[in-house]
Design an enzyme around this catalytic site. Structure first.
Site, PDB file in Angstrom:
ATOM      1  N   TYR A  85       0.843  -1.207   0.000  1.00  0.00           N
ATOM      2  CA  TYR A  85       0.000   0.000   0.000  1.00  0.00           C
ATOM      3  C   TYR A  85       0.876   1.253   0.000  1.00  0.00           C
ATOM      4  O   TYR A  85       0.581   2.226  -0.693  1.00  0.00           O
ATOM      5  CB  TYR A  85      -0.925   0.021   1.236  1.00  0.00           C
ATOM      6  CG  TYR A  85      -1.886   1.185   1.186  1.00  0.00           C
ATOM      7  CD1 TYR A  85      -3.153   1.036   0.608  1.00  0.00           C
ATOM      8  CD2 TYR A  85      -1.534   2.443   1.674  1.00  0.00           C
ATOM      9  CE1 TYR A  85      -4.024   2.108   0.513  1.00  0.00           C
ATOM     10  CE2 TYR A  85      -2.398   3.513   1.586  1.00  0.00           C
ATOM     11  CZ  TYR A  85      -3.641   3.334   1.001  1.00  0.00           C
ATOM     12  OH  TYR A  85      -4.507   4.403   0.914  1.00  0.00           O
ATOM     13  N   PHE A 137      -8.171  22.040 -24.009  1.00  0.00           N
ATOM     14  CA  PHE A 137      -8.426  20.611 -24.132  1.00  0.00           C
ATOM     15  C   PHE A 137      -9.637  20.311 -23.238  1.00  0.00           C
ATOM     16  O   PHE A 137      -9.802  20.908 -22.172  1.00  0.00           O
ATOM     17  CB  PHE A 137      -7.232  19.736 -23.756  1.00  0.00           C
ATOM     18  CG  PHE A 137      -7.557  18.290 -23.969  1.00  0.00           C
ATOM     19  CD1 PHE A 137      -7.700  17.797 -25.255  1.00  0.00           C
ATOM     20  CD2 PHE A 137      -7.821  17.454 -22.904  1.00  0.00           C
ATOM     21  CE1 PHE A 137      -8.089  16.479 -25.472  1.00  0.00           C
ATOM     22  CE2 PHE A 137      -8.203  16.130 -23.113  1.00  0.00           C
ATOM     23  CZ  PHE A 137      -8.338  15.651 -24.402  1.00  0.00           C
ATOM     24  N   THR A 138     -10.456  19.349 -23.672  1.00  0.00           N
ATOM     25  CA  THR A 138     -11.766  19.115 -23.031  1.00  0.00           C
ATOM     26  C   THR A 138     -11.682  18.951 -21.504  1.00  0.00           C
ATOM     27  O   THR A 138     -12.260  19.733 -20.752  1.00  0.00           O
ATOM     28  CB  THR A 138     -12.415  17.868 -23.658  1.00  0.00           C
ATOM     29  OG1 THR A 138     -11.470  16.792 -23.600  1.00  0.00           O
ATOM     30  CG2 THR A 138     -12.803  18.122 -25.106  1.00  0.00           C
ATOM     31  N   ASP A 228       1.071  20.761 -20.007  1.00  0.00           N
ATOM     32  CA  ASP A 228       0.454  19.473 -20.297  1.00  0.00           C
ATOM     33  C   ASP A 228       1.461  18.708 -21.152  1.00  0.00           C
ATOM     34  O   ASP A 228       1.607  18.965 -22.349  1.00  0.00           O
ATOM     35  CB  ASP A 228      -0.872  19.687 -21.040  1.00  0.00           C
ATOM     36  CG  ASP A 228      -1.596  18.378 -21.298  1.00  0.00           C
ATOM     37  OD1 ASP A 228      -0.933  17.327 -21.293  1.00  0.00           O
ATOM     38  OD2 ASP A 228      -2.816  18.404 -21.521  1.00  0.00           O
ATOM     39  N   LYS A 271      -0.519   8.173 -23.244  1.00  0.00           N
ATOM     40  CA  LYS A 271      -0.145   8.543 -24.605  1.00  0.00           C
ATOM     41  C   LYS A 271       1.351   8.269 -24.809  1.00  0.00           C
ATOM     42  O   LYS A 271       1.757   7.135 -24.962  1.00  0.00           O
ATOM     43  CB  LYS A 271      -0.484  10.018 -24.870  1.00  0.00           C
ATOM     44  CG  LYS A 271      -1.969  10.265 -25.167  1.00  0.00           C
ATOM     45  CD  LYS A 271      -2.819  10.276 -23.952  1.00  0.00           C
ATOM     46  CE  LYS A 271      -4.195  10.842 -24.201  1.00  0.00           C
ATOM     47  NZ  LYS A 271      -4.993  10.891 -22.973  1.00  0.00           N
ATOM     48  N   ARG A 395     -14.038  15.900 -33.171  1.00  0.00           N
ATOM     49  CA  ARG A 395     -13.360  16.973 -32.449  1.00  0.00           C
ATOM     50  C   ARG A 395     -13.841  18.290 -33.057  1.00  0.00           C
ATOM     51  O   ARG A 395     -13.153  18.924 -33.843  1.00  0.00           O
ATOM     52  CB  ARG A 395     -11.827  16.839 -32.598  1.00  0.00           C
ATOM     53  CG  ARG A 395     -11.194  15.831 -31.629  1.00  0.00           C
ATOM     54  CD  ARG A 395     -11.504  16.217 -30.242  1.00  0.00           C
ATOM     55  NE  ARG A 395     -10.914  15.405 -29.176  1.00  0.00           N
ATOM     56  CZ  ARG A 395     -11.554  15.097 -28.052  1.00  0.00           C
ATOM     57  NH1 ARG A 395     -12.803  15.430 -27.862  1.00  0.00           N
ATOM     58  NH2 ARG A 395     -10.951  14.439 -27.087  1.00  0.00           N
ATOM     59  N   PHE A 462     -19.373  14.861 -25.452  1.00  0.00           N
ATOM     60  CA  PHE A 462     -18.974  14.034 -26.592  1.00  0.00           C
ATOM     61  C   PHE A 462     -18.831  12.556 -26.230  1.00  0.00           C
ATOM     62  O   PHE A 462     -18.983  11.681 -27.078  1.00  0.00           O
ATOM     63  CB  PHE A 462     -17.649  14.549 -27.199  1.00  0.00           C
ATOM     64  CG  PHE A 462     -16.500  14.576 -26.240  1.00  0.00           C
ATOM     65  CD1 PHE A 462     -16.324  15.648 -25.384  1.00  0.00           C
ATOM     66  CD2 PHE A 462     -15.602  13.528 -26.181  1.00  0.00           C
ATOM     67  CE1 PHE A 462     -15.271  15.675 -24.486  1.00  0.00           C
ATOM     68  CE2 PHE A 462     -14.536  13.544 -25.288  1.00  0.00           C
ATOM     69  CZ  PHE A 462     -14.381  14.624 -24.428  1.00  0.00           C
TER      70      PHE A 462
END
Ligand code: PLP
Length: 471
Positions: A85, A137-138, A228, A271, A395, A462
């Site tokens: 943990y 960005f969303t 980001d 990514k 998009r 979306f």
């Protein structure tokens, strides 16, 4: 000298061919649904590719998020998970990998990118503050809004024009940023939210010259910069290719230099980092780190796992090192470009220059007869699936959502359908099938009709909205 009848891609482009720096060890069989099965699946999914079952998809270009193929080293790392943990040894491997590759001092693991966005937005934004950034960005913007901030787009104008060939369409417009500072005052700016590369603009990069200039401007006003870093490796590839003086600099060194102009970063490791789940937040400021370390235990998990299993952290630490290899990035971006070059050769309207992770079809030029209020990019996504079982995503106006003040649709200049290429997953032949499907749908474009939205969720619509075709 006569040309051979068949020519490799390299020959067609006047160069020697290159190939991916890996070979395939295990495969996952694919099912090709019939036309009738696709019609039923699409209707059941409310004409939203996010609501399709993956077993009904042939080639899945929905996203590059969490869809990469891991290496044998990463799978071996999964077996070395220390599932304690607290204080898992895999956490320390991850911490070391982030420090070594990105150069930030302190690390907070999170379950994925939006977990990190949530924490940094909560920690840094006070209600009424502004968050300038190089295009929204969303999930990033939503977390900034939920924390009481207002996002302000300060990307250069060229980013909103799909045909503009600017080599660094992700750049911040310094005049726009300066005008915002003059209008609201530096103390009302929570931080600059900088993305390298810019997903919604088509995977477009930011230059080192630009981030350097942004740093100087922010220093003059005491404004911090948070990055980001989700696809920063791909951004570094474009710097190496296009920015003067960087042609012989390894990707890893460019990444490190870029981060050196920022105060910290959040990451969707799903990514660039070649893993199926994971994320992190890394900062230099020890006080901010303290605050974040306290927040993470409320929302994600203890500060030495943050929502990830030990094995996931190990695969991620290995993935970070693999993601920085020049040969890997060249093959990754090269595959995206291969698909783009085919479509360009056939005069199909796409965002240019081709970016790092996806091909973005320009639905406004594809379907000029469908008004934006009838969701042309969503309709194009549906048409592609129906044609071939290739899954893309919208998009455009659906992704942009509604303005929280007026409740109206936001109407972005870019109305795009994204064909996103997972890393190390598909072959050149899969790209050929996808390209031919786009061509078939393009050839039938005049008969296409738009959609109407019949169900609209409140947040990030979306993902779950439903549509019906207009007759
Ligand atoms: C640029 C960018 N930032 C943040 C995120 C959010 O990350 P996640 O999906 O891991 O929550 C994504 C995901 O698509 C992204 O593309």
């Amino acid at each position: 000298m006569s040309q051979p009848a068949y020519r490799t891609m390299g020959q067609q482009f006047g160069r020697r061919s290159w190939a991916e720096p890996w070979k395939i060890k295990m495969v996952e069989p694919l099912h090709v649904p019939t036309r009738t099965q696709r019609e039923v699946a699409l209707r059941d999914a409310g004409y939203n590719s996010f609501l399709l079952r993956s077993e009904d998809v042939y080639i899945d270009l929905l996203t590059d998020s969490g869809t990469s193929a891991m290496s044998d080293r990463q799978w071996a790392g999964i077996m070395l998970g220390d599932e304690a943990y607290a204080g898992s040894r895999n956490f320390y491997h991850l911490e070391e990998a982030v420090q070594r590759s990105y150069g930030y001092r302190h690390l907070i693991p999170t379950h994925q990118g939006r977990g990190a966005e949530h924490l940094i937005s909560r920690a840094l934004i006070r209600p009424g503050q502004y968050v300038p950034g190089n295009m929204y960005f969303t999930t990033t913007r939503l977390h900034q809004e939920l924390a009481g901030g207002t996002f302000v787009d300060v990307i250069i104008d060229e980013a909103h024009d799909p045909a503009d060939l600017h080599p660094f369409k992700g750049n911040v417009d310094l005049e726009k940023l300066e005008a915002l500072i003059a209008r609201v005052g530096a103390e009302k700016i929570a931080y600059l939210s900088l993305a390298g590369t810019v997903n919604m603009a088509g995977g477009q990069p930011v230059s080192l010259a630009n981030v350097r200039a942004v740093r100087a401007l922010c220093n003059r006003h005491g404004i911090r910069i948070y990055l980001d870093a989700t696809r920063l490796v791909e951004n570094a590839f474009f710097i190496q290719e296009r920015e003067e003086g960087y042609q012989d600099t390894p990707i890893a060194a460019i990444v490190k230099e870029f981060c050196g102009y920022t105060d910290g970063a959040w990451m969707s490791a799903k990514k660039d980092h070649l893993v199926n789940i994971g994320g992190w937040l890394a900062v230099n400021d020890p006080e901010l780190f303290d605050a974040l370390r306290n927040l993470v235990v409320i929302y994600e998990g203890l500060h030495t796992y943050g929502g990830m299993a030990g094995r996931d952290m190990e695969a991620l630490a290995i993935g970070i090192a693999e993601s920085m290899q020049d040969e890997h990035v060249r093959a990754r971006v090269g595959q995206v470009r291969y698909l783009g070059d085919l479509l360009l050769a056939w005069d199909i309207p796409i965002v240019q220059p081709v970016g790092g992770h996806a091909i973005f079809l320009d639905a406004k030029r594809f379907y000029p007869h469908i008004p934006q209020g009838q969701f042309p990019a969503q309709a194009l996504t549906a048409a592609l699936y129906l044609d071939s079982g290739v899954r893309a995503m919208e998009r455009g106006i659906v992704s942009a959502g509604r303005d929280p003040e007026t409740g109206d649709h936001r109407r972005p200049a870019l109305e795009l359908t994204r064909l996103t290429i997972p890393r190390r997953v598909y072959t050149q032949a899969h790209m050929d099938v996808a390209a031919e499907s786009v061509k078939a749908v393009y050839d039938a474009r005049s008969a296409m009709r738009g959609l109407r939205m019949v169900y609209e969720p409140k947040y990030l619509r979306f993902f779950q909205a439903r549509f019906e075709p207009l007759s």
